[in-house]
Design an enzyme around this catalytic site. Structure first.
Site, PDB file in Angstrom:
ATOM      1  N   THR A  85       0.772  -1.212  -0.268  1.00 51.96           N
ATOM      2  CA  THR A  85       0.021   0.045  -0.022  1.00 51.96           C
ATOM      3  C   THR A  85       0.836   1.258   0.060  1.00 51.96           C
ATOM      4  OG1 THR A  85       0.017  -0.138   2.579  1.00 51.96           O
ATOM      5  CG2 THR A  85      -1.939  -1.216   1.141  1.00 51.96           C
ATOM      6  N   ARG A 153       8.821  -6.221  12.586  1.00 53.61           N
ATOM      7  CA  ARG A 153       9.645  -5.461  12.607  1.00 53.61           C
ATOM      8  C   ARG A 153      10.759  -5.938  11.592  1.00 53.61           C
ATOM      9  NH1 ARG A 153      11.654  -4.750  18.534  1.00 53.61           N
ATOM     10  NH2 ARG A 153      11.380  -6.971  18.465  1.00 53.61           N
ATOM     11  N   LYS A 220      -3.091   0.162  14.059  1.00 54.36           N
ATOM     12  CA  LYS A 220      -1.497  -0.087  13.464  1.00 54.36           C
ATOM     13  C   LYS A 220      -1.095   1.442  13.142  1.00 54.36           C
ATOM     14  CE  LYS A 220       1.787  -1.686  10.593  1.00 54.36           C
ATOM     15  NZ  LYS A 220       2.896  -2.274  11.207  1.00 54.36           N
ATOM     16  N   LEU A 266      14.212   5.702  22.551  1.00 48.81           N
ATOM     17  CA  LEU A 266      14.697   6.962  22.748  1.00 48.81           C
ATOM     18  C   LEU A 266      16.188   7.141  22.514  1.00 48.81           C
ATOM     19  CD1 LEU A 266      13.100   7.336  26.288  1.00 48.81           C
ATOM     20  CD2 LEU A 266      12.449   8.407  24.416  1.00 48.81           C
ATOM     21  N   GLY A 273      13.707   5.919   9.292  1.00 43.74           N
ATOM     22  CA  GLY A 273      13.261   5.740   7.856  1.00 43.74           C
ATOM     23  C   GLY A 273      12.645   4.332   7.736  1.00 43.74           C
ATOM     24  N   CYS A 276       7.753   1.767   6.624  1.00 44.62           N
ATOM     25  CA  CYS A 276       6.545   1.786   7.470  1.00 44.62           C
ATOM     26  C   CYS A 276       6.378   3.131   8.246  1.00 44.62           C
ATOM     27  CB  CYS A 276       6.922   0.737   8.663  1.00 44.62           C
ATOM     28  SG  CYS A 276       6.575  -0.807   7.987  1.00 44.62           S
TER      29      CYS A 276
END
Length: 480
Positions: A85, A153, A220, A266, A273, A276
């Protein structure tokens, strides 16, 4: 269960292989015939730790096969939609691939199908999917539509599948919820081992969040936007630390010790980048505008992130003054470690800016160089971090690969033209570099003074000093 996964990208292929690993019969489909040929030959289109062995094992067992979308839709009782998408010019998500899969399901499938929306999509997409399937239904198709957002991830996707923080199911019928629980049952009650760990972390009950499709879809985008906001916030605080002479590491430790905040995300640096966060942040802003909500906060998050590359280049110019004619070693091109993904990678943006200033760039990345060549054809790609540093006026650390944490600084001191490291990820131990005569510049910390060291002659990679596991024959080191 017979499951089909449409889309063999980062999400789809990982999902398909992991579903096969927990015992399902899985067909993984894609419209890219070249990609399917490579997968059938055992070649993955991208790098993801542990995924290659997972795919090979489940293909060999017969639980995982690759097929056309039409075959997958025909045979799967549950169909995961994992197509791309990408962002449109206005920042909205392009849902044309989602619509195409829905039309194929509606026009070819019969009997019952559980249609599972896994791709990241705007809120209310499941409602549109349901309507689209109803309008184009020609075979008396019986179906349910589920939103099941992914939280894999890159770099740790396989582990994330087997040890998730939560599983979110957005569904409107008890039948759909029951089927989703059956699909994920081996993960909800995990085994003692998984394909990633020889000894898995302590088993905990995986939270299962069952809600409506609209709420699941918002989870999400809201999650990724919140994490992006956290990164931009700590980068602002890092700027304040530099201006005030404070240490961002200690400030972040103090902030993150609050259990309401936590330590993750943190780490200051050159910005986020990958595909996502930038995409989902823009899409969430457009969603807010469409719903009549003021998401100006997220617009500022995006602006802060876009400035990070410019600010890092300014750091380089502050240390080297004029960049034209200077040789700069870039360590890391992927947007994060343990992946070869360079989409929206800050390192590429920085490299382009450095080249525009007239600098000569020599780069090394353990996995991402082949993909970076398509976007950065004008730099020299090297086969080790040491080769990249040959006669460099500065070493720039742009991705936090583990091998960059503790290189042989003694060797590097003899290799570089100027002992300067500018660390965009705060990866190194400042005292180690200072002890070897390097000036060390990082993010949000006071500069470490350079210590005097004996002057040594520069040595080439052919010398005995450079004969290390990371060195390579000079004949192989040609610009690509």
């Amino acid at each position: 269960m017979q499951i089909s996964v449409v889309g063999a990208g980062y999400v789809g292929l990982t999902t398909a292989a992991c579903l096969a690993e927990i015992g399902h019969q899985v067909l993984c489909a894609d419209n890219d015939l070249n990609k399917l040929e490579k997968l059938n030959a055992g070649r993955l289109p991208f790098f993801e730790p542990h995924l290659d062995s997972l795919v090979q094992r489940n293909v060999a067992s017969g639980r995982l096969r690759f097929a056309s979308p039409a075959e997958a839709i025909e045979k799967g009782s549950a169909i995961f939609i994992c197509v791309g998408t990408p962002p449109l010019e206005n920042g909205e998500a392009d849902l044309s691939a989602i619509e195409s899969v829905a039309r194929t399901i509606a026009s070819t499938a019969h009997g019952y199908r559980l249609v599972i929306e896994k791709s990241t999509v705007p809120v209310q997409t499941a409602k549109r999917l349901w309507k689209h399937l109803s309008v184009y239904n020609v075979n008396s198709l019986d179906f349910d539509v589920v939103s099941n957002p992914e939280f894999l991830r890159e770099g740790s996707a396989v582990g994330d599948f087997f040890h998730p923080d939560r599983i979110v199911i957005g569904a409107e019928s008890p039948r759909a919820v029951a089927m989703m629980k059956e699909i994920y049952s081996p993960v909800l009650t995990p085994p003692t081992t998984c394909p990633v760990h020889s000894h898995c972390p302590p088993v905990h009950e995986v939270p299962l969040i069952v809600t409506d499709t609209n709420s699941a879809e918002l989870v999400k985008h809201a999650s990724n936007s919140f994490l992006a906001m956290k990164i931009s916030f700590i980068n602002l605080v890092a700027d304040a630390c530099e201006a005030a002479g404070a240490d961002i590491a200690k400030v972040a430790e103090g902030i993150g010790s609050d259990q309401r905040i936590g330590q993750s995300f943190l780490n200051p640096g050159i910005g986020f980048g990958g595909f996502c966060f930038p995409k989902d942040l823009q899409a969430f802003v457009r969603i807010g505008e469409r719903l009549g909500c003021d998401f100006s906060l997220l617009k500022e998050v995006e602006k802060i992130n876009l400035r990070r590359a410019e600010q890092f280049v300014a750091k380089v110019k502050k240390e080297l003054w004029v960049l034209r004619g200077k040789t700069l070693a870039i360590w890391g091109l992927a947007f994060k470690p343990d992946t070869d993904d360079v989409r929206f990678a800050p390192a590429l943006n920085i490299a382009k800016r450095l080249m525009a200033e007239g600098a000569r760039v020599r780069a090394y990345d353990p996995q991402a160089m082949q993909k970076a060549k398509d976007e950065l054809p004008g730099i020299t790609y090297c086969l080790s971090p040491y080769e990249a540093a040959q006669n460099a006026d500065a070493i720039l650390i742009l991705t936090e690969w583990a091998e960059f944490r503790s290189p042989d600084w003694t060797t590097l001191a003899k290799t570089v033209a100027h002992p300067l490291v500018i660390d965009g990820r705060n990866l190194c131990r400042p005292n180690d570099l200072a002890a070897h005569g390097f000036q060390y510049v990082c993010i949000g910390k006071p500069h470490i003074p350079q210590l005097p060291v004996p002057i040594v002659a520069k040595e080439s990679l052919a010398s005995p000093v450079m004969a290390s596991p990371l060195s390579v024959p000079s004949s192989l080191l040609q610009p690509q």
